[in-house]
Design an enzyme around this catalytic site. Structure first.
Site, PDB file in Angstrom:
ATOM      1  N   GLU A 115       0.790  -1.245   0.000  1.00  0.00           N
ATOM      2  CA  GLU A 115       0.000   0.000   0.000  1.00  0.00           C
ATOM      3  C   GLU A 115       0.817   1.287   0.000  1.00  0.00           C
ATOM      4  OE1 GLU A 115      -2.642  -0.399   3.340  1.00  0.00           O
ATOM      5  OE2 GLU A 115      -3.610  -2.181   2.544  1.00  0.00           O
ATOM      6  N   GLU A 128      -6.061 -11.046  -1.210  1.00  0.00           N
ATOM      7  CA  GLU A 128      -6.831 -10.943   0.042  1.00  0.00           C
ATOM      8  C   GLU A 128      -8.310 -10.873  -0.300  1.00  0.00           C
ATOM      9  OE1 GLU A 128      -5.347  -7.654   2.426  1.00  0.00           O
ATOM     10  OE2 GLU A 128      -3.281  -8.128   1.912  1.00  0.00           O
TER      11      GLU A 128
HETATM   12  C1  XIL Z   1      -6.174  -6.941   8.415  1.00  0.00           C
HETATM   13  C2  XIL Z   1      -6.424  -8.149   9.297  1.00  0.00           C
HETATM   14  O1  XIL Z   1      -7.291  -9.018   8.623  1.00  0.00           O
HETATM   15  C3  XIL Z   1      -7.032  -7.711  10.601  1.00  0.00           C
HETATM   16  O2  XIL Z   1      -7.128  -8.815  11.503  1.00  0.00           O
HETATM   17  C4  XIL Z   1      -6.209  -6.595  11.251  1.00  0.00           C
HETATM   18  O3  XIL Z   1      -6.869  -6.117  12.391  1.00  0.00           O
HETATM   19  C5  XIL Z   1      -6.003  -5.455  10.275  1.00  0.00           C
HETATM   20  O4  XIL Z   1      -5.422  -5.957   9.083  1.00  0.00           O
HETATM   21  N1  XIL Z   1      -4.842  -5.007   3.903  1.00  0.00           N
HETATM   22  C6  XIL Z   1      -3.852  -5.867   4.282  1.00  0.00           C
HETATM   23  C7  XIL Z   1      -4.095  -6.828   5.390  1.00  0.00           C
HETATM   24  O5  XIL Z   1      -2.787  -5.920   3.633  1.00  0.00           O
HETATM   25  O6  XIL Z   1      -2.936  -7.086   6.122  1.00  0.00           O
HETATM   26  C8  XIL Z   1      -5.187  -6.324   6.299  1.00  0.00           C
HETATM   27  O7  XIL Z   1      -5.466  -7.346   7.256  1.00  0.00           O
HETATM   28  C9  XIL Z   1      -6.418  -5.947   5.523  1.00  0.00           C
HETATM   29  C10 XIL Z   1      -6.112  -4.850   4.550  1.00  0.00           C
END
Ligand code: XIL
Length: 380
Positions: A165, A270
């Site tokens: 990001e 994701e």
């Molecule tokens: C999220 C997790 O799923 C949560 O448990 C945590 O509280 C916050 O982060 N982008 C990403 C991930 O790259 O690492 C994030 O994961 C969601 C957004």
């Protein structure tokens, strides 16, 4: 004889009900096809894993992970605040267990993530007076972190989300402490050091809203720039925290095409596609955004109606039909979790909603979306 029979039947009933009560009758015992087999000739199928699963406290999820998935990503365990909470203090234990689980189960293991503005402790960016530290110090902290973490797992991990990001949706640089203190070359430094620390491991750039034209152009430029300078980059991760009406399929397709044309791997890293309304039009996964709970933002507190399950299934099918078009370049699709009840979308961007973004429901049962995804390959 008769008594013996009765005892045997009672025993049989007890075992059977034991199965039901202990959850052993969950999906992994059934003859549902395994996602990883269905997609064998397409791409890896991954999931994020949490500490509960790694510790063995969530056997039902682990059963599904082993049956359906051939790649794992740690949901939080490897983030800076978890693995390196204090200067010089590393917490490797949960990650070691995660890695050994992945190896035993023949998984492609993804490291997530080395350099990110979020879930990184404040001390990383500060000097002893609590003011922003200087460029050289931050660079050396980053280098040490990368060498220690990526170096430790260099023989076990298949690919790293090296930087997460870095751009805003319009393609400008995120004003993170990394950027503000070091400048834009922090990205190439991270990749160079990750390569030095773990030369055999694939290196990825990962981000949300990768379908936005502005971000697309910025990422394409970044990769071309790396390629020209000879800096290693193997893949682009599109996070995939999506909803029923975003991203627009044509924009997503445009991005997948643009990234594929760079000659690097692309992956959906994701994936979770929720059916809940988005507060104030918030798309993507800006985890600093938080909204107050309102009744209208939580329309299905007691379960997802069947009609919505099918709407979601159709949408998932649309995504996978698109992914299937890119099978030559798409190396992996990773879901951000196993079942709805454990998803982070129950607490982001609004805490306390009942979210339904994944392929398995709160009872570890496959949803219509699961069947729809499979059907994009098998046709049935
Ligand atoms: C999220 C997790 O799923 C949560 O448990 C945590 O509280 C916050 O982060 N982008 C990403 C991930 O790259 O690492 C994030 O994961 C969601 C957004």
């Amino acid at each position: 004889m008769k008594t013996q029979k009765v005892i045997i039947s009672i025993y049989a009933i007890a075992i059977l009900s034991g199965f039901i009560l202990t959850g052993c009758s969950t999906e992994q015992m059934s003859d549902t096809p395994a996602l990883k087999d269905v997609f064998e000739d397409y791409h890896l199928i991954g999931t994020a894993m949490n500490v509960n699963q790694v510790d063995g406290n969530d056997e039902n999820s682990v059963g599904l992970i082993v049956k359906h998935f051939n790649s794992v990503t740690p949901e939080n365990m490897m983030k800076w605040e978890k693995i390196h909470p204090e200067p010089g203090e590393y917490n490797f234990e949960p990650v070691d267990s995660f890695v050994s689980f992945g190896q035993k189960s023949n998984m492609f293991i993804v490291g997530h993530t080395l350099v990110w503005h979020s879930q990184t402790p404040g001390w990383v960016f500060e000097n002893e007076n609590g003011e922003p530290t200087c460029r050289d110090t931050l660079l050396s902290r980053m280098k040490n972190h990368i060498f220690t973490v990526a170096g430790r797992y260099k023989d076990n991990i298949g690919g790293w989300d090296v930087v997460n990001e870095t751009f805003y949706d319009d393609g400008s640089f995120r004003q993170s402490p990394w950027y503000e203190i070091i400048g834009e070359d922090y990205i190439e430094k991270a990749f160079e050091w990750a390569y030095e620390a773990a030369p055999g491991v694939e290196l990825y750039y990962n981000d949300y809203n990768m379908w936005h034209a502005g971000k697309r152009d910025a990422v394409v430029k970044l990769v071309k720039d790396f390629q020209q300078k000879g800096i290693r980059i193997d893949g682009i991760g599109l996070q995939g925290h999506w909803g029923l009406d975003y991203p627009p399929m044509d924009e997503l397709e445009e991005s997948m095409r643009a990234y594929s044309e760079l000659g690097v791997k692309i992956m959906i890293t994701e994936l979770d596609m929720d059916v809940l309304p988005i507060p104030e039009g918030v798309e993507g996964a800006e985890i600093s955004q938080k909204f107050e709970m309102k009744k209208e933002l939580n329309p299905f507190p007691n379960g997802l109606p069947d009609s919505m399950k099918f709407v979601q299934a159709d949408r998932y099918a649309e995504y996978f039909n698109l992914f299937n078009k890119f099978r030559d370049n798409l190396s992996r699709v990773t879901f951000w979790g196993i079942q709805d009840g454990h998803s982070w979308r129950n607490y982001w961007p609004v805490r306390g909603r009942a979210a339904y973004p994944l392929l398995f429901d709160r009872n570890f049962q496959p949803k219509p979306a699961f069947d729809a995804v499979i059907k994009t390959v098998t046709g049935k």
